[in-house]
Design a protein around this motif. Structure first.
Motif, short mmCIF file in Angstrom:
data_model
loop_
_atom_site.label_atom_id
_atom_site.label_comp_id
_atom_site.label_asym_id
_atom_site.label_seq_id
_atom_site.Cartn_x
_atom_site.Cartn_y
_atom_site.Cartn_z
N THR A 117 0.80 -1.22 0.00
CA THR A 117 0.00 0.00 0.00
C THR A 117 0.84 1.27 0.00
OG1 THR A 117 -0.19 -0.11 2.41
CG2 THR A 117 -1.95 -1.16 1.12
N SER A 118 2.13 1.15 -0.32
CA SER A 118 2.96 2.35 -0.39
C SER A 118 2.55 3.23 -1.57
CB SER A 118 4.45 1.99 -0.44
OG SER A 118 4.73 1.23 -1.59
N SER A 119 1.79 2.65 -2.50
CA SER A 119 1.18 3.44 -3.57
C SER A 119 -0.32 3.14 -3.57
CB SER A 119 1.80 3.11 -4.93
OG SER A 119 1.58 1.75 -5.26
N ALA A 120 -1.10 4.06 -4.12
CA ALA A 120 -2.56 3.91 -4.11
C ALA A 120 -2.98 2.71 -4.96
CB ALA A 120 -3.22 5.18 -4.63
N LEU A 121 -3.79 1.83 -4.37
CA LEU A 121 -4.28 0.65 -5.06
C LEU A 121 -5.79 0.72 -5.32
CD1 LEU A 121 -2.38 -2.08 -2.99
CD2 LEU A 121 -1.68 -1.02 -5.16
N PHE A 122 -6.47 1.64 -4.61
CA PHE A 122 -7.92 1.75 -4.70
C PHE A 122 -8.29 3.22 -4.84
CE2 PHE A 122 -6.91 -2.06 -2.38
CZ PHE A 122 -7.76 -3.01 -2.94
N ASP A 123 -9.40 3.48 -5.53
CA ASP A 123 -9.87 4.86 -5.64
C ASP A 123 -10.79 5.19 -4.46
OD1 ASP A 123 -12.44 3.82 -6.25
OD2 ASP A 123 -12.22 4.16 -8.39
N ALA A 124 -11.32 6.40 -4.43
CA ALA A 124 -12.15 6.87 -3.32
C ALA A 124 -13.41 6.03 -3.14
CB ALA A 124 -12.52 8.34 -3.52
N GLU A 125 -13.90 5.40 -4.20
CA GLU A 125 -15.10 4.56 -4.12
C GLU A 125 -14.78 3.11 -3.73
OE1 GLU A 125 -14.72 6.62 -7.07
OE2 GLU A 125 -15.75 8.11 -5.83
N ASN A 127 -12.79 1.05 -5.54
CA ASN A 127 -12.49 0.24 -6.72
C ASN A 127 -10.98 0.04 -6.85
OD1 ASN A 127 -15.25 0.14 -7.72
ND2 ASN A 127 -14.96 2.32 -8.13
N CYS A 128 -10.59 -1.18 -7.13
CA CYS A 128 -9.16 -1.48 -7.30
C CYS A 128 -8.68 -0.87 -8.61
CB CYS A 128 -8.95 -2.99 -7.30
SG CYS A 128 -7.21 -3.44 -7.31
N THR A 129 -7.65 -0.05 -8.53
CA THR A 129 -7.12 0.64 -9.70
C THR A 129 -5.83 0.02 -10.22
OG1 THR A 129 -5.96 2.19 -8.27
CG2 THR A 129 -8.16 2.84 -9.03
N ASP A 130 -5.31 -0.96 -9.52
CA ASP A 130 -4.05 -1.60 -9.89
C ASP A 130 -4.35 -3.00 -10.44
OD1 ASP A 130 -0.98 -1.68 -9.65
OD2 ASP A 130 -1.62 -3.49 -8.58
N ALA A 131 -4.00 -3.25 -11.69
CA ALA A 131 -4.33 -4.51 -12.36
C ALA A 131 -3.71 -5.72 -11.66
CB ALA A 131 -3.90 -4.47 -13.82
N ALA A 132 -2.47 -5.62 -11.21
CA ALA A 132 -1.82 -6.75 -10.55
C ALA A 132 -2.50 -7.07 -9.22
CB ALA A 132 -0.33 -6.45 -10.33
N THR A 133 -2.87 -6.05 -8.49
CA THR A 133 -3.58 -6.25 -7.22
C THR A 133 -4.93 -6.89 -7.47
OG1 THR A 133 -2.44 -4.41 -6.16
CG2 THR A 133 -4.56 -5.06 -5.22
N ARG A 134 -5.64 -6.40 -8.47
CA ARG A 134 -6.95 -6.94 -8.82
C ARG A 134 -6.84 -8.43 -9.16
NH1 ARG A 134 -8.74 -3.13 -11.68
NH2 ARG A 134 -7.66 -3.71 -13.59
N ARG A 135 -5.82 -8.80 -9.94
CA ARG A 135 -5.62 -10.21 -10.29
C ARG A 135 -5.36 -11.06 -9.05
NH1 ARG A 135 -2.99 -7.96 -14.59
NH2 ARG A 135 -0.94 -8.20 -13.65
N GLN A 136 -4.54 -10.54 -8.13
CA GLN A 136 -4.27 -11.29 -6.90
C GLN A 136 -5.56 -11.53 -6.11
OE1 GLN A 136 -0.83 -10.48 -4.28
NE2 GLN A 136 -0.49 -8.73 -5.66
N LEU A 137 -6.33 -10.46 -5.91
CA LEU A 137 -7.56 -10.57 -5.12
C LEU A 137 -8.57 -11.50 -5.79
CD1 LEU A 137 -7.92 -6.83 -4.06
CD2 LEU A 137 -7.10 -8.75 -2.65
#
Length: 169
Positions: A117-125, A127-137
């Motif tokens: 989480t040292s960089s933003a992974l989700f937007d204010a709503e 929603n996952c904004t990082d493709a690699a994170t989304r794939r992991q989840l």
């Protein structure tokens, strides 16, 4: 039957676990959910290289399941997600979650999600904004679902087998 249940934040503000204590309504709800679940995903932030006290205390309540027909989380798929502001802490936290899942007789999924989480992974709503994170989840969630489905088919097959073998021609 409810397909999913999310317990987070306020629902996990439980009294410190002590064996044999009178259960609060929230602790009773957690225990009922653990008893009824076919799969579980546990997510924790990293605090000082391990899981948060809030998550650890909630998991300590699983001790109340020790004498159930299905003790603890025996045979239940456990998806593990760790979040931290760096890779070292997130790795250690994921390892702790997997160890706890094993100790509770659960089956950690092959993939555990590590969210740096040292960089933003989700937007204010949310929603996952990082493709690699989304794939992991998505993979962790899918592995829990797949394992539950495999177990369900296995129970049906075992039931059919035992019924068929009991019938004498």
């Amino acid at each position: 039957m409810k397909a999913h249940l999310l317990l987070s934040g306020a629902e996990l503000l439980l009294p410190m676990y002590m064996p044999g204590q009178q259960q609060s309504d929230q602790a009773s709800r957690l225990l009922a959910a653990l008893r009824a679940c076919h799969g579980i995903i546990i997510s924790s932030p990293a605090y000082h290289g391990s899981i948060s006290g809030l998550i650890k205390n909630a998991l300590d309540y699983a001790e109340e399941l020790r004498t159930d027909t299905r003790a603890y989380l025996d045979g239940i798929p456990v998806g593990c997600i760790a979040c931290a502001g760096g890779w070292q802490a997130v790795g250690q936290t994921l390892a702790a979650l997997r160890t706890i899942a094993h100790s509770l007789r659960g089956w950690p999924t092959p993939l555990g999600a590590m969210l740096n989480t040292s960089s933003a992974l989700f937007d204010a709503e949310g929603n996952c904004t990082d493709a690699a994170t989304r794939r992991q989840l998505e993979t962790v969630g899918q592995q829990v679902i797949d394992f539950v489905r495999m177990q369900s088919r296995g129970r049906l097959a075992a039931h059919s087998f035992s019924t068929d073998t009991m019938v004498q021609p």
